[in-house]
Scaffold this active site. Structure first.
Site, mmCIF file in Angstrom:
data_model
loop_
_atom_site.group_PDB
_atom_site.id
_atom_site.type_symbol
_atom_site.label_atom_id
_atom_site.label_comp_id
_atom_site.label_asym_id
_atom_site.label_seq_id
_atom_site.Cartn_x
_atom_site.Cartn_y
_atom_site.Cartn_z
ATOM 1 C CG ASP A 9 92.370 -39.945 7.137
ATOM 2 O OD1 ASP A 9 92.083 -40.235 8.301
ATOM 3 O OD2 ASP A 9 92.161 -38.812 6.660
ATOM 4 C CG ASP A 109 88.362 -38.188 6.596
ATOM 5 O OD1 ASP A 109 88.104 -38.858 7.611
ATOM 6 O OD2 ASP A 109 89.365 -37.463 6.501
ATOM 7 C CD GLU A 110 89.398 -42.239 9.924
ATOM 8 O OE1 GLU A 110 89.625 -41.037 10.125
ATOM 9 O OE2 GLU A 110 89.889 -43.147 10.608
HETATM 10 P P1 DGT Z 1 93.986 -34.711 7.720
HETATM 11 O O1 DGT Z 1 94.882 -34.558 8.906
HETATM 12 O O2 DGT Z 1 94.669 -34.249 6.448
HETATM 13 O O3 DGT Z 1 93.383 -36.074 7.601
HETATM 14 O O4 DGT Z 1 92.809 -33.665 7.944
HETATM 15 P P2 DGT Z 1 91.253 -33.866 8.080
HETATM 16 O O5 DGT Z 1 90.618 -32.525 8.127
HETATM 17 O O6 DGT Z 1 90.738 -34.784 7.020
HETATM 18 O O7 DGT Z 1 91.150 -34.481 9.513
HETATM 19 P P3 DGT Z 1 90.419 -35.776 10.049
HETATM 20 O O8 DGT Z 1 90.678 -36.924 9.129
HETATM 21 O O9 DGT Z 1 90.819 -35.909 11.469
HETATM 22 O O10 DGT Z 1 88.858 -35.386 10.020
HETATM 23 C C1 DGT Z 1 88.016 -35.539 8.908
HETATM 24 C C2 DGT Z 1 86.964 -34.455 8.883
HETATM 25 O O11 DGT Z 1 86.215 -34.444 10.113
HETATM 26 C C3 DGT Z 1 87.530 -33.050 8.767
HETATM 27 O O12 DGT Z 1 87.774 -32.659 7.431
HETATM 28 C C4 DGT Z 1 86.490 -32.211 9.452
HETATM 29 C C5 DGT Z 1 85.914 -33.104 10.504
HETATM 30 N N1 DGT Z 1 86.504 -32.784 11.825
HETATM 31 C C6 DGT Z 1 87.664 -33.235 12.335
HETATM 32 N N2 DGT Z 1 87.904 -32.738 13.545
HETATM 33 C C7 DGT Z 1 86.842 -31.937 13.851
HETATM 34 C C8 DGT Z 1 86.498 -31.101 14.990
HETATM 35 O O13 DGT Z 1 87.220 -30.994 15.988
HETATM 36 N N3 DGT Z 1 85.299 -30.420 14.912
HETATM 37 C C9 DGT Z 1 84.463 -30.524 13.837
HETATM 38 N N4 DGT Z 1 83.323 -29.848 13.817
HETATM 39 N N5 DGT Z 1 84.779 -31.273 12.739
HETATM 40 C C10 DGT Z 1 85.941 -31.968 12.742
HETATM 41 CA CA CA Z 2 91.432 -36.948 6.900
HETATM 42 CA CA CA Z 3 89.936 -39.078 9.259
#
Ligand code: DGT
Ligand code: CA
Ligand code: CA
Length: 362
Positions: A9, A109-110
């Site tokens: 991820d 992203d995963e």
């Molecule tokens: P992390 O916790 O370091 O893996 O952080 P992220 O941002 O990679 O979180 P993830 O893996 O849950 O989500 C991947 C991408 O999906 C993130 O960069 C932006 C998008 N995304 C996630 N949650 C939301 C949301 O609630 N709304 C929108 N519009 N996009 C989202």
């Molecule tokens: Ca992520």
């Molecule tokens: Ca993810």
């Protein structure tokens, strides 16, 4: 043989891509936002980097509220560049796919992967593979990722969540119970706030509590199927295989040019092998496309695309060679910096053999 399953991820994905693109924002809170356009600040935060998360900002938060939380801090509030993230994602998935036995992408992203065969079931060899994947992603795209290894998808997924960002968590089959037991039930894959609340009411607080609970205590509350899943999951047992899968709405290839250039012909020449490869891929899958795009990533890492949609779909990318060159010429004609990378994408796909839905096709 005991399986070796991984889950990769990317860390704070959209925001991290923006940091790579604009190194000057690194270290500051970064918010990637979806602006709805109604008023200046209407819309939500799509993702935030860890500096912003420390201020209590997260995905889904209204932009206006997030800005309040920034208070005096100079944060970077950036509109989402979906195409950019997709291009980076595709490159990373290709790269990871080349280093594992089977890859199953489950989001932008995963992905899950299976490396049972290539590691010969040996978890220390598997750790090296995972470290190699992280290093390759960093080298190619400048991004950190978190990886978890375990004997099932559930364990791998929870392991990748365990240390973040830039984590590598290896849960050997022997240590599975020790890993899972102390974690709160909310951390169990598939358990949301509602289920977790219901479990708490049954005095089941940790995954260990759940693993040793009696199915007859769970059934009245969750029914048979869910109860059985919960018990199995709490033991880290799940037989679900990693299956090669891509929910594809487009195919693309991007290459890095040997030399930066603004010359469309030179870029086209270097792109040709990738075009041919993509052509073969489409033919072998019996897929035709209506929309063709060229993608340029400039020396400042900004992305440009030129797109053309045709009246009818074509099966052969090679018959569209001239159009590809024309699109590249249009692209280079409109840029002030040189091209660093160049790519081609087809979309508007249909399955030429049976005209059934693509998801069914895969
Ligand atoms: P992390 O916790 O370091 O893996 O952080 P992220 O941002 O990679 O979180 P993830 O893996 O849950 O989500 C991947 C991408 O999906 C993130 O960069 C932006 C998008 N995304 C996630 N949650 C939301 C949301 O609630 N709304 C929108 N519009 N996009 C989202
Ligand atoms: Ca992520
Ligand atoms: Ca993810």
């Amino acid at each position: 043989m005991v399986r070796v399953i991984g889950h990769v991820d990317l860390d704070y994905f959209y925001a991290q891509v923006e940091e790579v693109q604009s190194p000057s924002i690194k270290g500051r809170p970064v918010l990637v936002c979806v602006f709805s356009g109604r008023t200046e600040d209407s819309g939500v935060v799509s993702t935030a980097n860890y500096e912003a998360r420390r201020l209590g900002i997260g995905s889904g938060m209204p932009i206006a509220l997030a800005k309040k939380k920034l208070k005096g801090v100079a944060g970077a509030v950036i509109p989402m560049h979906r195409e950019r993230y997709e291009a980076v994602s595709e490159e990373i998935m290709r790269l990871v796919g080349g280093r594992v036995d089977v890859l199953e992408q489950t989001g932008i992203d995963e992905a899950f992967f299976d490396i049972t065969k290539s590691s010969n079931g040996d978890y220390s060899a598997a750790r090296n593979t995972a470290a190699g994947i992280k290093a390759a992603i960093l080298k190619s795209q400048g991004l950190t990722a978190s990886i978890g290894l375990g004997r099932s998808k559930i364990v791998a997924k929870m392991a990748s969540d365990f240390v973040k960002p830039d984590g590598l968590t290896v849960v050997t089959p022997d240590s599975t119970t020790d890993f899972l037991t102390p974690l709160p039930v909310i951390r169990l894959y598939g358990v949301g706030p509602k289920t977790s609340q219901a479990l708490e009411e049954l005095k089941i607080h940790t995954i260990g509590d759940l693993a040793t609970s009696d199915i007859t205590d769970l059934e009245p509350r969750f029914g048979r199927k869910v109860s059985a899943y919960l018990l199995q999951a709490a033991k880290g047992e799940d037989e679900d295989p990693v299956t090669e899968r891509q929910e594809t709405t487009q195919f693309s290839r991007i290459i890095t040019l040997k030399q930066n250039t603004k010359d469309a012909n030179a870029a086209f020449k270097e792109l040709l092998p990738a075009i041919e490869e993509l052509h073969q891929r489409l033919l072998s899958k019996g897929i035709s496309f209506r929309t063709l795009s060229t993608i340029g990533i400039l020396t400042d890492l900004s992305t440009r695309t030129k797109t053309k949609t045709f009246e009818s779909s074509a099966e052969s990318l090679l018959v569209r060679k001239n159009e590809i060159l024309t699109l590249l010429q249009e692209l280079t004609g409109a840029i002030d910096k040189e091209l660093r990378r160049v790519g081609i994408r087809v979309s508007g796909l249909s399955d030429t053999e049976s005209q059934t839905s693509l998801t069914q096709f895969y």
